[in-house]
Design an enzyme around this catalytic site. Structure first.
Site, PDB file in Angstrom:
ATOM      1  N   ASN A   9       0.882  -1.174   0.000  1.00 29.52           N
ATOM      2  CA  ASN A   9       0.000   0.000   0.000  1.00 29.52           C
ATOM      3  C   ASN A   9       0.914   1.216   0.000  1.00 29.52           C
ATOM      4  O   ASN A   9       1.505   1.549   1.022  1.00 29.52           O
ATOM      5  CB  ASN A   9      -0.883  -0.009   1.256  1.00 29.52           C
ATOM      6  CG  ASN A   9      -1.667   1.284   1.395  1.00 29.52           C
ATOM      7  OD1 ASN A   9      -1.971   1.944   0.399  1.00 29.52           O
ATOM      8  ND2 ASN A   9      -1.998   1.663   2.624  1.00 29.52           N
ATOM      9  N   LYS A  11       0.244   4.328  -0.268  1.00 24.91           N
ATOM     10  CA  LYS A  11      -0.310   5.564   0.321  1.00 24.91           C
ATOM     11  C   LYS A  11      -0.037   6.733  -0.641  1.00 24.91           C
ATOM     12  O   LYS A  11      -0.103   6.542  -1.840  1.00 24.91           O
ATOM     13  CB  LYS A  11       0.273   5.807   1.703  1.00 24.91           C
ATOM     14  CG  LYS A  11       0.283   4.549   2.578  1.00 24.91           C
ATOM     15  CD  LYS A  11       0.585   4.831   3.998  1.00 24.91           C
ATOM     16  CE  LYS A  11       0.776   3.521   4.744  1.00 24.91           C
ATOM     17  NZ  LYS A  11       0.561   3.605   6.157  1.00 24.91           N
ATOM     18  N   HIS A  95      -9.171   1.600   4.665  1.00 21.63           N
ATOM     19  CA  HIS A  95      -7.900   1.716   5.394  1.00 21.63           C
ATOM     20  C   HIS A  95      -8.083   2.665   6.578  1.00 21.63           C
ATOM     21  O   HIS A  95      -8.844   3.627   6.500  1.00 21.63           O
ATOM     22  CB  HIS A  95      -6.814   2.242   4.448  1.00 21.63           C
ATOM     23  CG  HIS A  95      -5.449   2.136   5.026  1.00 21.63           C
ATOM     24  ND1 HIS A  95      -4.947   3.075   5.896  1.00 21.63           N
ATOM     25  CD2 HIS A  95      -4.493   1.186   4.887  1.00 21.63           C
ATOM     26  CE1 HIS A  95      -3.724   2.703   6.257  1.00 21.63           C
ATOM     27  NE2 HIS A  95      -3.426   1.566   5.655  1.00 21.63           N
ATOM     28  N   GLU A  97      -6.367   4.974   7.681  1.00 21.07           N
ATOM     29  CA  GLU A  97      -6.097   6.394   7.393  1.00 21.07           C
ATOM     30  C   GLU A  97      -7.308   7.050   6.735  1.00 21.07           C
ATOM     31  O   GLU A  97      -7.585   8.229   6.965  1.00 21.07           O
ATOM     32  CB  GLU A  97      -4.840   6.512   6.508  1.00 21.07           C
ATOM     33  CG  GLU A  97      -3.584   6.221   7.309  1.00 21.07           C
ATOM     34  CD  GLU A  97      -2.438   5.658   6.485  1.00 21.07           C
ATOM     35  OE1 GLU A  97      -2.459   5.762   5.245  1.00 21.07           O
ATOM     36  OE2 GLU A  97      -1.509   5.092   7.114  1.00 21.07           O
ATOM     37  N   GLU A 167      -5.603  -4.937  10.457  1.00 15.84           N
ATOM     38  CA  GLU A 167      -4.562  -3.934  10.666  1.00 15.84           C
ATOM     39  C   GLU A 167      -4.804  -3.195  11.978  1.00 15.84           C
ATOM     40  O   GLU A 167      -5.576  -2.217  12.004  1.00 15.84           O
ATOM     41  CB  GLU A 167      -4.579  -2.920   9.521  1.00 15.84           C
ATOM     42  CG  GLU A 167      -4.276  -3.509   8.173  1.00 15.84           C
ATOM     43  CD  GLU A 167      -3.554  -2.513   7.281  1.00 15.84           C
ATOM     44  OE1 GLU A 167      -2.455  -2.820   6.849  1.00 15.84           O
ATOM     45  OE2 GLU A 167      -4.090  -1.411   7.051  1.00 15.84           O
ATOM     46  N   GLY A 173       2.361   2.121  10.513  1.00 18.94           N
ATOM     47  CA  GLY A 173       3.306   3.220  10.332  1.00 18.94           C
ATOM     48  C   GLY A 173       4.013   3.627  11.612  1.00 18.94           C
ATOM     49  O   GLY A 173       4.660   4.677  11.657  1.00 18.94           O
ATOM     50  N   SER A 213       3.288  -2.438  10.160  1.00 18.02           N
ATOM     51  CA  SER A 213       4.750  -2.505  10.310  1.00 18.02           C
ATOM     52  C   SER A 213       5.318  -3.887   9.985  1.00 18.02           C
ATOM     53  O   SER A 213       6.305  -4.316  10.592  1.00 18.02           O
ATOM     54  CB  SER A 213       5.167  -2.049  11.716  1.00 18.02           C
ATOM     55  OG  SER A 213       4.749  -0.712  11.941  1.00 18.02           O
TER      56      SER A 213
HETATM   57  C1  PEP Z   1      -0.598   0.066   5.752  1.00 15.92           C
HETATM   58  O1  PEP Z   1      -0.469   1.125   5.166  1.00 15.92           O
HETATM   59  O2  PEP Z   1      -1.604  -0.618   5.563  1.00 15.92           O
HETATM   60  C2  PEP Z   1       0.450  -0.355   6.683  1.00 15.92           C
HETATM   61  C3  PEP Z   1       0.314  -1.506   7.313  1.00 15.92           C
HETATM   62  O3  PEP Z   1       1.514   0.477   6.830  1.00 15.92           O
HETATM   63  P1  PEP Z   1       2.920   0.102   7.530  1.00 15.92           P
HETATM   64  O4  PEP Z   1       3.371  -1.220   6.954  1.00 15.92           O
HETATM   65  O5  PEP Z   1       3.840   1.219   7.168  1.00 15.92           O
HETATM   66  O6  PEP Z   1       2.667  -0.002   8.998  1.00 15.92           O
END
Ligand code: PEP
Length: 252
Positions: A9, A11, A95, A97, A167, A173, A213
């Site tokens: 992803n 972003k 997501h 975000e 998630e 992040g 992460s």
């Molecule tokens: C994501 O954007 O779905 C995500 C899991 O980001 P990150 O791997 O940076 O934590």
């Protein structure tokens, strides 16, 4: 047997030129690693460059959002039909975000999911609890609620095109990864919710990813868990070597 899906992803990162360069570099690195689906979910502006660069490779292209109406006065939005015509196969929906910054709700997640599936897209539906919700002991209730809400009205046939990504919001992040046990448990709650709605047999077939992460150092352990069928990867999907290492862990 459910399919492992490793999805990046991006972003709001990468220009079209950077996209072309990245996929040109990545394609030979992941060639032949076919025990999982390899997906890059990219900003809308990058989709044409991504589709062109990924053509003839084992990399599939996804979008990061989709609107739920077919067309009309929705300035700035992109429909499922537009994505399909552009060569997109997957789309990330809900997501955290988008839930946090763009007013996404369980209701709009459901509308987007149904529109995407009706157009023939595969969905990566995101669910996850905040740290506060976890500390209050609501993780299971919340994950089951979000999963069932997202899939309301989705047929058993359409479920075959659904991937759910667990998630935990506190792990996205932040560099804080859920332990493999926490990931397995969260993914298990998602699968249990699907089983309650569609039956255990159907739920066994649904790919449930972990995201938060995930990186080249922790992917193998996370992916070793029975309920972890892949990853949704933010930061580490922006580096060809790190992303390749995760794909390799899924192919081990
Ligand atoms: C994501 O954007 O779905 C995500 C899991 O980001 P990150 O791997 O940076 O934590």
């Amino acid at each position: 047997m459910r399919r492992t899906v490793i999805a990046g992803n991006w972003k709001m990162n990468m220009t079209p030129a950077e996209t072309k360069k990245f996929i040109g570099e990545l394609a030979p690195m992941v060639a032949g690693l076919d025990k999982c689906d390899i997906v890059l979910c990219v900003p809308a502006i990058d989709i044409p460059a991504a589709v062109e660069a990924a053509s003839g490779t084992n990399i599939r292209i996804g979008a990061e959002n989709v609107h739920f109406k077919e067309s009309g006065a929705y300035t700035g939005e992109i429909s499922a039909k537009m994505l399909v015509e552009a060569g997109v196969e997957y789309v990330v929906i809900g997501h955290s975000e988008r839930r946090q910054y763009f007013g996404e709700t369980d209701k709009t997640v459901n509308l987007r999911t149904k529109a995407a599936l009706a157009a023939g897209l595969k969905t990566i539906v995101c669910v996850g609890e905040s740290l506060e919700e976890r500390e209050l002991g609501y993780t299971e209730t919340l994950l089951k609620y979000q999963t069932k809400m997202a899939l309301t009205g989705v047929t058993a046939e359409q479920l075959k095109n659904v991937v759910v990504a667990y998630e935990p919001v506190w792990a996205i992040g932040t560099g804080v990864t859920a332990t493999a046990e926490q990931a397995d448990e969260g993914n298990g709650f998602v699968r249990a919710a699907i089983a309650e709605a569609y039956g255990a047999e159907a739920a066994e077939e649904v790919t449930v990813q972990y995201g938060g992460s995930m990186n080249d150092g922790n992917a193998a352990e996370l992916l070793s868990k029975v309920n972890v069928d892949g990853g949704l990867i933010g930061g580490a999907s922006l580096k060809t070597d790190k992303f390749t290492a995760i794909v390799k862990a899924a192919n081990a």
